[in-house]
Design a protein around this motif. Sequence first.
Motif, mmCIF file in Angstrom:
data_model
loop_
_atom_site.group_PDB
_atom_site.id
_atom_site.type_symbol
_atom_site.label_atom_id
_atom_site.label_comp_id
_atom_site.label_asym_id
_atom_site.label_seq_id
_atom_site.Cartn_x
_atom_site.Cartn_y
_atom_site.Cartn_z
ATOM 1 N N ASN A 182 0.829 -1.209 0.000
ATOM 2 C CA ASN A 182 0.000 0.000 0.000
ATOM 3 C C ASN A 182 0.861 1.255 0.000
ATOM 4 O O ASN A 182 0.752 2.113 0.869
ATOM 5 C CB ASN A 182 -0.959 -0.010 1.191
ATOM 6 N N ASP A 183 1.717 1.357 -1.003
ATOM 7 C CA ASP A 183 2.593 2.524 -1.135
ATOM 8 C C ASP A 183 1.941 3.629 -1.960
ATOM 9 O O ASP A 183 2.553 4.644 -2.247
ATOM 10 C CB ASP A 183 3.931 2.122 -1.747
ATOM 11 N N ARG A 184 0.687 3.444 -2.339
ATOM 12 C CA ARG A 184 -0.045 4.429 -3.153
ATOM 13 C C ARG A 184 -1.305 4.923 -2.464
ATOM 14 O O ARG A 184 -2.095 5.625 -3.072
ATOM 15 C CB ARG A 184 -0.430 3.799 -4.494
ATOM 16 N N GLU A 185 -1.511 4.483 -1.221
ATOM 17 C CA GLU A 185 -2.712 4.884 -0.488
ATOM 18 C C GLU A 185 -3.985 4.526 -1.260
ATOM 19 O O GLU A 185 -4.825 5.370 -1.551
ATOM 20 C CB GLU A 185 -2.680 6.374 -0.138
ATOM 21 N N ILE B 5 -13.304 -2.226 -4.990
ATOM 22 C CA ILE B 5 -14.609 -2.198 -4.320
ATOM 23 C C ILE B 5 -14.513 -2.586 -2.839
ATOM 24 O O ILE B 5 -15.493 -2.451 -2.109
ATOM 25 C CB ILE B 5 -15.627 -3.108 -5.043
ATOM 26 N N TYR B 6 -13.332 -3.051 -2.391
ATOM 27 C CA TYR B 6 -13.169 -3.473 -1.007
ATOM 28 C C TYR B 6 -11.681 -3.473 -0.692
ATOM 29 O O TYR B 6 -10.865 -3.809 -1.557
ATOM 30 C CB TYR B 6 -13.743 -4.878 -0.813
ATOM 31 N N ILE B 7 -11.313 -3.116 0.529
ATOM 32 C CA ILE B 7 -9.907 -3.145 0.950
ATOM 33 C C ILE B 7 -9.825 -3.710 2.365
ATOM 34 O O ILE B 7 -10.608 -3.337 3.237
ATOM 35 C CB ILE B 7 -9.273 -1.735 0.927
ATOM 36 N N SER B 8 -8.847 -4.619 2.584
ATOM 37 C CA SER B 8 -8.578 -5.167 3.909
ATOM 38 C C SER B 8 -7.079 -5.377 4.070
ATOM 39 O O SER B 8 -6.395 -5.700 3.096
ATOM 40 C CB SER B 8 -9.294 -6.510 4.084
ATOM 41 N N ASP B 9 -6.596 -5.221 5.289
ATOM 42 C CA ASP B 9 -5.202 -5.555 5.576
ATOM 43 C C ASP B 9 -5.111 -6.754 6.523
ATOM 44 O O ASP B 9 -4.056 -7.074 7.050
ATOM 45 C CB ASP B 9 -4.455 -4.357 6.157
ATOM 46 N N TYR B 10 -6.234 -7.443 6.700
ATOM 47 C CA TYR B 10 -6.301 -8.578 7.629
ATOM 48 C C TYR B 10 -5.291 -9.657 7.265
ATOM 49 O O TYR B 10 -5.248 -10.132 6.128
ATOM 50 C CB TYR B 10 -7.725 -9.165 7.625
ATOM 51 N N GLN C 177 -2.203 -9.605 6.629
ATOM 52 C CA GLN C 177 -1.231 -9.278 5.583
ATOM 53 C C GLN C 177 0.092 -8.839 6.204
ATOM 54 O O GLN C 177 0.145 -8.435 7.366
ATOM 55 C CB GLN C 177 -1.766 -8.167 4.675
ATOM 56 N N LYS C 178 1.157 -8.883 5.402
ATOM 57 C CA LYS C 178 2.428 -8.298 5.826
ATOM 58 C C LYS C 178 2.196 -6.824 6.101
ATOM 59 O O LYS C 178 1.260 -6.225 5.549
ATOM 60 C CB LYS C 178 3.475 -8.414 4.713
ATOM 61 N N GLU C 179 3.074 -6.244 6.888
ATOM 62 C CA GLU C 179 2.950 -4.828 7.212
ATOM 63 C C GLU C 179 2.915 -3.995 5.928
ATOM 64 O O GLU C 179 3.714 -4.193 5.006
ATOM 65 C CB GLU C 179 4.125 -4.378 8.079
ATOM 66 N N ASN C 180 1.962 -3.082 5.856
ATOM 67 C CA ASN C 180 1.772 -2.144 4.750
ATOM 68 C C ASN C 180 1.320 -2.816 3.448
ATOM 69 O O ASN C 180 1.523 -2.272 2.366
ATOM 70 C CB ASN C 180 3.021 -1.291 4.523
ATOM 71 N N TYR C 181 0.706 -3.996 3.533
ATOM 72 C CA TYR C 181 0.125 -4.650 2.369
ATOM 73 C C TYR C 181 -1.396 -4.707 2.541
ATOM 74 O O TYR C 181 -1.881 -4.776 3.669
ATOM 75 C CB TYR C 181 0.656 -6.072 2.195
ATOM 76 N N VAL C 182 -2.108 -4.660 1.422
ATOM 77 C CA VAL C 182 -3.561 -4.738 1.453
ATOM 78 C C VAL C 182 -4.074 -5.738 0.433
ATOM 79 O O VAL C 182 -3.408 -6.038 -0.553
ATOM 80 C CB VAL C 182 -4.231 -3.357 1.171
ATOM 81 N N VAL C 183 -5.259 -6.248 0.722
ATOM 82 C CA VAL C 183 -6.012 -7.058 -0.239
ATOM 83 C C VAL C 183 -7.118 -6.162 -0.766
ATOM 84 O O VAL C 183 -7.862 -5.562 0.024
ATOM 85 C CB VAL C 183 -6.632 -8.300 0.422
ATOM 86 N N MET C 184 -7.210 -6.046 -2.076
ATOM 87 C CA MET C 184 -8.251 -5.226 -2.691
ATOM 88 C C MET C 184 -9.208 -6.112 -3.466
ATOM 89 O O MET C 184 -8.781 -6.867 -4.341
ATOM 90 C CB MET C 184 -7.646 -4.191 -3.629
ATOM 91 N N GLY C 185 -10.487 -6.036 -3.147
ATOM 92 C CA GLY C 185 -11.511 -6.663 -3.967
ATOM 93 C C GLY C 185 -11.697 -5.790 -5.201
ATOM 94 O O GLY C 185 -11.777 -4.563 -5.082
ATOM 95 N N ILE C 186 -11.709 -6.405 -6.390
ATOM 96 C CA ILE C 186 -11.814 -5.632 -7.636
ATOM 97 C C ILE C 186 -12.975 -6.142 -8.478
ATOM 98 O O ILE C 186 -13.369 -7.288 -8.400
ATOM 99 C CB ILE C 186 -10.491 -5.661 -8.438
ATOM 100 N N LYS C 187 -13.493 -5.227 -9.293
ATOM 101 C CA LYS C 187 -14.613 -5.567 -10.173
ATOM 102 C C LYS C 187 -14.450 -4.864 -11.500
ATOM 103 O O LYS C 187 -13.947 -3.786 -11.581
ATOM 104 C CB LYS C 187 -15.902 -5.119 -9.476
#
Length: 80
Positions: free
Chosen positions: A29-32, A63-68, A70-80
Amino acid sequence: MAKTHKLKILPEYFEPVAKGIKNFEIRKNDREFEIGDKLLLQECWNDPEGPTYTGRVLERKVIYISDYEQKENYVVMGIK
């Protein structure tokens, strides 16, 4: 305000996104990243001299973001 992010993606991940099988991206998540942002996923190979782009591009919306879990400063993004 929604942003557009140009991101490289390897062919092994590009194809499942293109087929609708993979509907998420895990990224640093280096792009916010924010819900509503657009991802321009540019298929490429990582070569020693730098990335080689295939010319194939997919546009997806976050459409969705979670860091649950995850490594520090990484995110999972739901995409559509």
